[in-house]
Design a protein around this motif. Structure first.
Motif, PDB file in Angstrom:
ATOM      1  N   ASP A   1       0.836  -1.209   0.000  1.00  0.00           N
ATOM      2  CA  ASP A   1       0.000   0.000   0.000  1.00  0.00           C
ATOM      3  C   ASP A   1       0.871   1.260   0.000  1.00  0.00           C
ATOM      4  O   ASP A   1       0.579   2.234  -0.701  1.00  0.00           O
TER       5      ASP A   1
ATOM      6  N   TYR B   1      -3.648  -6.809  -5.936  1.00  0.00           N
ATOM      7  CA  TYR B   1      -2.988  -5.590  -6.402  1.00  0.00           C
ATOM      8  C   TYR B   1      -2.793  -5.581  -7.924  1.00  0.00           C
ATOM      9  O   TYR B   1      -2.024  -4.782  -8.438  1.00  0.00           O
TER      10      TYR B   1
ATOM     11  N   GLN C   1      -2.821  -2.267  -9.711  1.00  0.00           N
ATOM     12  CA  GLN C   1      -2.075  -1.172  -9.105  1.00  0.00           C
ATOM     13  C   GLN C   1      -0.566  -1.360  -9.121  1.00  0.00           C
ATOM     14  O   GLN C   1       0.186  -0.384  -9.174  1.00  0.00           O
TER      15      GLN C   1
END
Length: 220
Positions: free
Chosen positions: A96, A129, A132
């Protein structure tokens, strides 16, 4: 192992060092060669520093009396990132953090081997993820990453490749694999594509229509 710091290239994948089984120093050296942005999870810091690796970020919940400030001088400049959220693992929080920093790709080491539950979680979390961050998990025996719907790569003959579905994956086709897939379906816990290998030197093509499919390149 000396400091990795030279001029940084933002296009180079970042490197996360987790707290599982250590890999050999040759692999670490290869990953540090182009001076990536290095994030270390707090529980691994002492093992990492013994290798002489210069780090950029120390990240974790810093529980059990852990004092991150003790590393500020020896690792200057060092960013300390406190992530107390107990609903995510430290590795998830590191991913993150990199996304927030604008990174597009990351290599991860020491994320396998120490505990089976951590290994399974770390590998399967790659799919969360997918839109991203490009994630590759490496250790001394394998390299794991999420496949796009069409994947083409040159491999030497007999390279071991395993296809690992996360949930159900349908419409799988392959070329140049010893055990070919022709509109096949793989489902975790029922049917996987482990222990396949490359038939001849050349391009391997793997396509799938739906689902999340991991590829593990193996060299055990």
């Amino acid at each position: 192992m000396s400091s990795h710091h030279i001029v940084k290239d933002d296009q180079e994948p970042a490197l996360i060092i987790a707290n599982g089984a250590m890999c050999n120093e040759e692999l670490i050296g290869q990953l540090l060669e182009w001076s990536p942005f290095v994030v270390v999870l707090d529980s691994a810091i002492e093992r990492v520093l013994k290798l002489g690796v210069k780090i950029d970020v120390l990240l974790g919940d810093f529980d059990r009396g852990f004092n991150p400030n003790q590393y500020l001088e020896s690792q200057y400049p060092l960013e300390i990132v406190h992530t107390p959220n107990q609903n995510k693992t430290d590795l998830e929080k590191a991913l993150d953090f990199l996304i927030e920093k604008g990174h597009k790709a990351v290599n991860i080491i020491w994320a396998t081997g120490k505990r089976a539950d951590h290994t399974i979680t770390n590998i399967t979390n790659i799919v969360r993820y997918r839109n991203q961050l490009k994630i590759v998990i490496l250790d001394d025996h394998s390299k794991v990453f999420l496949l796009p719907n069409r994947f083409d790569k040159w491999y030497p003959k007999n390279t071991k490749l395993s296809l690992i579905p996360i949930g159900k994956v349908t419409g799988i086709h392959s070329k140049n694999l010893f055990y070919p897939l022709n509109n096949d379906e793989l489902t975790i816990g029922y049917k996987t594509g482990s222990s396949n290998h490359v038939t001849e030197d050349g391009i391997v093509t793997i396509e799938h229509e739906n689902g999340d499919l991991l590829l593990m390149e193996c060299w055990d």
